[in-house]
Design a protein around this motif. Structure first.
Motif, PDB file in Angstrom:
ATOM      1  N   GLY A 172      -0.640   1.598  15.228  1.00 33.61           N
ATOM      2  CA  GLY A 172      -1.534   2.545  15.877  1.00 33.61           C
ATOM      3  C   GLY A 172      -2.091   2.111  17.207  1.00 33.61           C
ATOM      4  N   TYR A 220      -6.362   1.514   8.987  1.00 33.41           N
ATOM      5  CA  TYR A 220      -6.681   1.556  10.416  1.00 33.41           C
ATOM      6  C   TYR A 220      -7.060   0.156  10.907  1.00 33.41           C
ATOM      7  N   SER A 270      -7.374   3.403   4.629  1.00 31.92           N
ATOM      8  CA  SER A 270      -6.542   4.071   5.632  1.00 31.92           C
ATOM      9  C   SER A 270      -5.579   3.118   6.342  1.00 31.92           C
ATOM     10  N   GLU A 329     -10.640   6.837  12.116  1.00 34.81           N
ATOM     11  CA  GLU A 329      -9.533   7.719  11.769  1.00 34.81           C
ATOM     12  C   GLU A 329      -9.896   8.694  10.658  1.00 34.81           C
ATOM     13  N   SER A 330     -10.464   8.191   9.570  1.00 34.62           N
ATOM     14  CA  SER A 330     -10.750   9.035   8.416  1.00 34.62           C
ATOM     15  C   SER A 330     -12.210   9.415   8.268  1.00 34.62           C
TER      16      SER A 330
END
Length: 323
Positions: free
Chosen positions: A227, A56, A54, A34-35
């Protein structure tokens, strides 16, 4: 000195003894999808494969999932029935038996689903975990038989059944035999429900195809990890079919929660306490003492439907994330 002890010496030992089990992974850093952040492997492992900054949620191995879910990491795996290995003698770019062998070597498991029994906050439970690393967690004869055996075990032991779903769908190498696992598992779920035992599904990233069209959407309560991609057909296929642009976040956990397809979105760190509370509520047993001061447990207990209602009203995902 720590660098020498932790990295250099294990590398020297593995070089001198290639047959020895590796003490460190080949790649010590993992990239956050993601990042783009690089995270130290051991930090990620210690955080249940959730990126610290994050948040995630990365894919987690079945063994790691079970070890962090059961009380003190103690559980017993359930013996699963044997099934034909390659009933259709299927071959594409590689023989199906070769794909199975490679996946077994990679994961250390016989197939995509592992079933185990143990305790969750002192409550007896049965758990099935689908491992995406094994041929994309695809549903075939072995996976279907494992889920049915898990549900039968829960029925025999009179426990709740927790299903951690993660799959790309039906296993194409088994054709119609794979598709038949959808009604087989559905019937087994129905038998569990007729016995009045809870069936809780945790939808992880990704849960798609025939799995979503069967046992993954038949739970008494549906929990999704943040997510997670959840759906039947892929977004591109849907766009091509309806010839419209899909909304942002379509088929993700948070979007599905907002539109009523899942009951709650729960951070991986809070799954134990949330499910432990749910099992106590659905089995009409007092909440374990270890859960009494837990925020997710309080949120669920306070948001139950009023007497006479059939539906379970759940808290917003941000509330369920509170420690």
């Amino acid at each position: 000195m720590n660098w020498i002890n932790n990295l250099v010496r294990p590398k020297i030992r593995s070089f001198l003894n290639p047959a020895a089990k590796k003490e460190t992974p080949e790649n010590l850093w993992v990239k956050d999808p993601e990042s783009g952040e690089m995270v130290f492997y051991r930090d990620l492992e210690a955080n249940q494969w959730v990126v610290p900054n994050s948040g995630y949620h990365m894919k987690i191995k079945a063994a790691d999932r079970l070890a962090t879910f059961f009380d003190e990491g103690k559980y017993q795996t359930v013996a699963l029935p044997a099934v034909p290995q390659d009933p259709l003698k299927f071959r594409d770019s590689k023989r199906y038996v070769d794909r199975l062998r490679d996946s077994r070597t990679k994961t250390g498991a016989e197939d995509a689903v592992t079933v185990a029994t143990g305790k969750l906050y002192g409550q007896d439970i049965t758990v099935a975990v689908q491992d995406f690393d094994f041929m994309g967690g695809s549903l075939g004869l072995a996976a279907g038989a494992a889920i049915v055996r898990g549900l039968e075990t829960a029925l025999t032991n009179k426990t709740a059944f927790i299903m951690f779903a993660a799959s790309g769908g039906a296993r194409m190498q088994e054709g119609a035999l794979s598709l038949m696992q959808m009604p087989r598992t559905t019937v087994a779920v129905q038998r569990l429900k007729e016995a009045g035992l809870p069936y809780i599904v945790v939808l992880t990233n990704p849960t798609t195809g025939g799995v979503t069209a069967s046992y993954a959407m038949l739970g008494d309560v549906h929990i999704a990890e943040p997510g997670a991609l959840i759906g039947f057909a892929g977004a591109r296929v849907i766009e091509q079919t309806i010839r419209e642009k899909l909304p942002k976040g379509f088929q993700r956990s948070e979007y599905l929660y907002d539109h009523g397809m899942v009951d709650m979105v729960v951070h991986r760190h809070n799954l134990r306490s949330t499910i432990g509370s749910l099992v106590g509520i659905l089995t009409k047993r007092p909440a374990p003492a270890a859960l009494s001061a837990n925020a997710p447990a309080r949120v669920i207990a306070q948001t139950l439907a009023t007497p006479g209602d059939d539906d379970l009203v759940v808290a917003p995902p941000e509330a369920a994330h509170a420690e």
